[in-house]
Design an enzyme around this catalytic site. Structure first.
Site, PDB file in Angstrom:
ATOM      1  N   MET A  30      32.126 -26.709   4.609  1.00 54.79           N
ATOM      2  CA  MET A  30      31.136 -25.769   5.144  1.00 54.79           C
ATOM      3  C   MET A  30      29.805 -26.494   5.384  1.00 54.79           C
ATOM      4  O   MET A  30      28.761 -25.863   5.520  1.00 54.79           O
ATOM      5  CB  MET A  30      30.945 -24.595   4.182  1.00 54.79           C
ATOM      6  CG  MET A  30      32.242 -23.797   4.024  1.00 54.79           C
ATOM      7  SD  MET A  30      31.992 -22.086   3.584  1.00 54.79           S
ATOM      8  CE  MET A  30      31.204 -22.258   1.995  1.00 54.79           C
ATOM      9  N   HIS A  37      31.690 -34.352  -0.858  1.00 60.37           N
ATOM     10  CA  HIS A  37      32.349 -34.353   0.458  1.00 60.37           C
ATOM     11  C   HIS A  37      32.668 -35.792   0.895  1.00 60.37           C
ATOM     12  O   HIS A  37      33.729 -36.054   1.467  1.00 60.37           O
ATOM     13  CB  HIS A  37      31.434 -33.726   1.509  1.00 60.37           C
ATOM     14  CG  HIS A  37      31.105 -32.279   1.278  1.00 60.37           C
ATOM     15  ND1 HIS A  37      29.835 -31.827   1.015  1.00 60.37           N
ATOM     16  CD2 HIS A  37      31.891 -31.166   1.284  1.00 60.37           C
ATOM     17  CE1 HIS A  37      29.841 -30.506   0.882  1.00 60.37           C
ATOM     18  NE2 HIS A  37      31.079 -30.078   1.028  1.00 60.37           N
ATOM     19  N   GLY A 152      39.002 -30.594  -2.597  1.00 61.66           N
ATOM     20  CA  GLY A 152      38.427 -31.053  -3.857  1.00 61.66           C
ATOM     21  C   GLY A 152      38.852 -30.208  -5.051  1.00 61.66           C
ATOM     22  O   GLY A 152      38.984 -28.984  -4.945  1.00 61.66           O
ATOM     23  N   LYS A 154      36.939 -29.670  -7.389  1.00 57.28           N
ATOM     24  CA  LYS A 154      35.751 -28.890  -7.751  1.00 57.28           C
ATOM     25  C   LYS A 154      36.062 -27.401  -7.578  1.00 57.28           C
ATOM     26  O   LYS A 154      35.676 -26.558  -8.374  1.00 57.28           O
ATOM     27  CB  LYS A 154      34.589 -29.324  -6.862  1.00 57.28           C
ATOM     28  CG  LYS A 154      33.516 -28.305  -6.607  1.00 57.28           C
ATOM     29  CD  LYS A 154      32.579 -28.222  -7.757  1.00 57.28           C
ATOM     30  CE  LYS A 154      31.354 -27.351  -7.547  1.00 57.28           C
ATOM     31  NZ  LYS A 154      31.436 -26.295  -6.603  1.00 57.28           N
TER      32      LYS A 154
HETATM   33  P1  AMP Z   1      32.592 -26.790   0.727  1.00 60.06           P
HETATM   34  O1  AMP Z   1      31.799 -27.417   1.826  1.00 60.06           O
HETATM   35  O2  AMP Z   1      31.785 -26.449  -0.485  1.00 60.06           O
HETATM   36  O3  AMP Z   1      33.466 -25.663   1.210  1.00 60.06           O
HETATM   37  O4  AMP Z   1      33.590 -27.905   0.210  1.00 60.06           O
HETATM   38  C1  AMP Z   1      34.432 -28.595   1.103  1.00 60.06           C
HETATM   39  C2  AMP Z   1      35.413 -29.415   0.309  1.00 60.06           C
HETATM   40  O5  AMP Z   1      34.712 -30.326  -0.524  1.00 60.06           O
HETATM   41  C3  AMP Z   1      36.287 -28.554  -0.628  1.00 60.06           C
HETATM   42  O6  AMP Z   1      37.609 -29.080  -0.613  1.00 60.06           O
HETATM   43  C4  AMP Z   1      35.616 -28.755  -1.967  1.00 60.06           C
HETATM   44  O7  AMP Z   1      36.494 -28.590  -3.057  1.00 60.06           O
HETATM   45  C5  AMP Z   1      35.153 -30.184  -1.857  1.00 60.06           C
HETATM   46  N1  AMP Z   1      34.058 -30.447  -2.794  1.00 60.06           N
HETATM   47  C6  AMP Z   1      32.879 -29.790  -2.878  1.00 60.06           C
HETATM   48  N2  AMP Z   1      32.148 -30.274  -3.906  1.00 60.06           N
HETATM   49  C7  AMP Z   1      32.883 -31.248  -4.494  1.00 60.06           C
HETATM   50  C8  AMP Z   1      32.689 -32.102  -5.620  1.00 60.06           C
HETATM   51  N3  AMP Z   1      31.580 -32.075  -6.348  1.00 60.06           N
HETATM   52  N4  AMP Z   1      33.683 -32.961  -5.935  1.00 60.06           N
HETATM   53  C9  AMP Z   1      34.835 -33.006  -5.211  1.00 60.06           C
HETATM   54  N5  AMP Z   1      35.070 -32.225  -4.137  1.00 60.06           N
HETATM   55  C10 AMP Z   1      34.112 -31.352  -3.785  1.00 60.06           C
END
Ligand code: AMP
Length: 290
Positions: A30, A37, A152, A154
């Site tokens: 996002m 990321h 992730g 996370k």
């Molecule tokens: P988001 O932009 O928050 O939707 O995250 C996009 C991707 O990045 C998802 O697969 C999340 O799980 C991963 N992600 C976000 N933060 C982390 C983190 N601290 N460590 C590992 N992966 C992450």
């Protein structure tokens, strides 16, 4: 790095890449990119010839209008970071590109219902959230048709929801889990951290501390989930800025609550820090005890 804003242009490029026999990885995000990321990009590069990153703040997965409105957006900076990290194609579509039939409650567009992995934890506190995630991931899988996709740990529950979606709906994409990345102070990188005031950021350090405490107790032989949860609650209670939403010990695949831990479990946490809701988790694994 090439940037695409429409499905038609991206699809034309991907058809050409597929003809060349390129193995394609998708990294859905996002935006508001951070080190978490970037680690996904590195993992994607190890598994594919071409890395496609999507950047789309998916309105369907927000159950609070304020959270959607306040979600950090930094498209130009994201494009620069993604290019430097080795992303080949970035797909940054408009809402109309992803949901041509609209997203309102009056919309008759079909949508995906997430499976059993979505029921507890964040699914309980954020109704409709995982249906929104499952819907947008299915749409992105259909547009990009990747060989593999990186998610992730996370967002551990999200990872399990997507593994289930991929298996049950026969997408047959290799889902690659990426380890959770923490900042120097232990806090998990998250785009929403940008919304924390300095005092809140400081208080939030108690969250990883609570999780590490639970893991230490487990390593020391504690197998009772209630004892681990009480220890975490005590750690978090030392700041009035933190309001836990849930702290649970669950099994690593079905995410069902465990009372007595055998060899492994996942500790899952969600809390409010001021006006920001954050999640974190940690693996307990008897095989890791040194
Ligand atoms: P988001 O932009 O928050 O939707 O995250 C996009 C991707 O990045 C998802 O697969 C999340 O799980 C991963 N992600 C976000 N933060 C982390 C983190 N601290 N460590 C590992 N992966 C992450």
């Amino acid at each position: 790095m090439d940037l695409y804003n429409t499905k038609a242009e991206l699809s034309a490029r991907l058809t050409a890449e597929n003809r060349k026999g390129r193995r394609i990885a998708l990294v859905p995000t996002m935006g508001a990119l951070h080190a978490g990321h970037l680690s996904l990009i590195q993992i994607a590069k190890q598994h594919a010839d071409l890395v496609v990153m999507s950047l789309f703040v998916n309105p369907k997965q927000f159950n609070s209008g304020d959270d959607f409105k306040n979600y950090p957006r930094s498209v130009e900076q994201d494009a620069a970071m993604a290019a430097a990290a080795g992303v080949d194609l970035m797909f940054a579509p408009s809402t109309e590109q992803i949901y041509p039939s609209g997203i309102g409650s009056g919309s008759e567009a079909p949508q995906v219902t997430a499976g059993s992995a979505s029921r507890g934890l964040c699914g309980a506190g954020r109704p409709g959230h995982f249906d929104g995630v499952a819907t947008v991931v299915a749409i992105l899988f259909n547009i990009v048709r990747p060989d593999c996709a990186v998610f992730g740990e996370k967002d551990y529950q999200q990872l399990k929801v997507i593994e289930q979606l991929n298996r049950v709906l026969h997408f047959d994409i290799e889902i690659i889990p990426a380890p959770l990345v923490r900042d120097q102070d232990g806090i998990a990188f998250s785009s929403r951290n940008a919304r924390l005031a300095p005092a809140e950021r400081e208080a939030l350090q108690l969250l990883p501390r609570a999780l590490f405490k639970a893991r230490e107790l487990f390593w020391a032989g504690e197998r009772n989930s209630a004892t681990l949860i009480s220890a975490m609650q005590a750690t978090l209670a030392s700041s009035p800025l933190l309001r836990p939403e849930y702290l649970e010990v669950v099994d690593t695949e079905l995410l069902e609550r465990i009372e007595k831990i055998q060899d492994r479990a996942q500790v899952m946490a969600a809390l409010w820090c001021g006006a920001v809701r954050l999640i974190d988790n940690i693996r307990l694994d008897a095989g890791e005890i040194i």
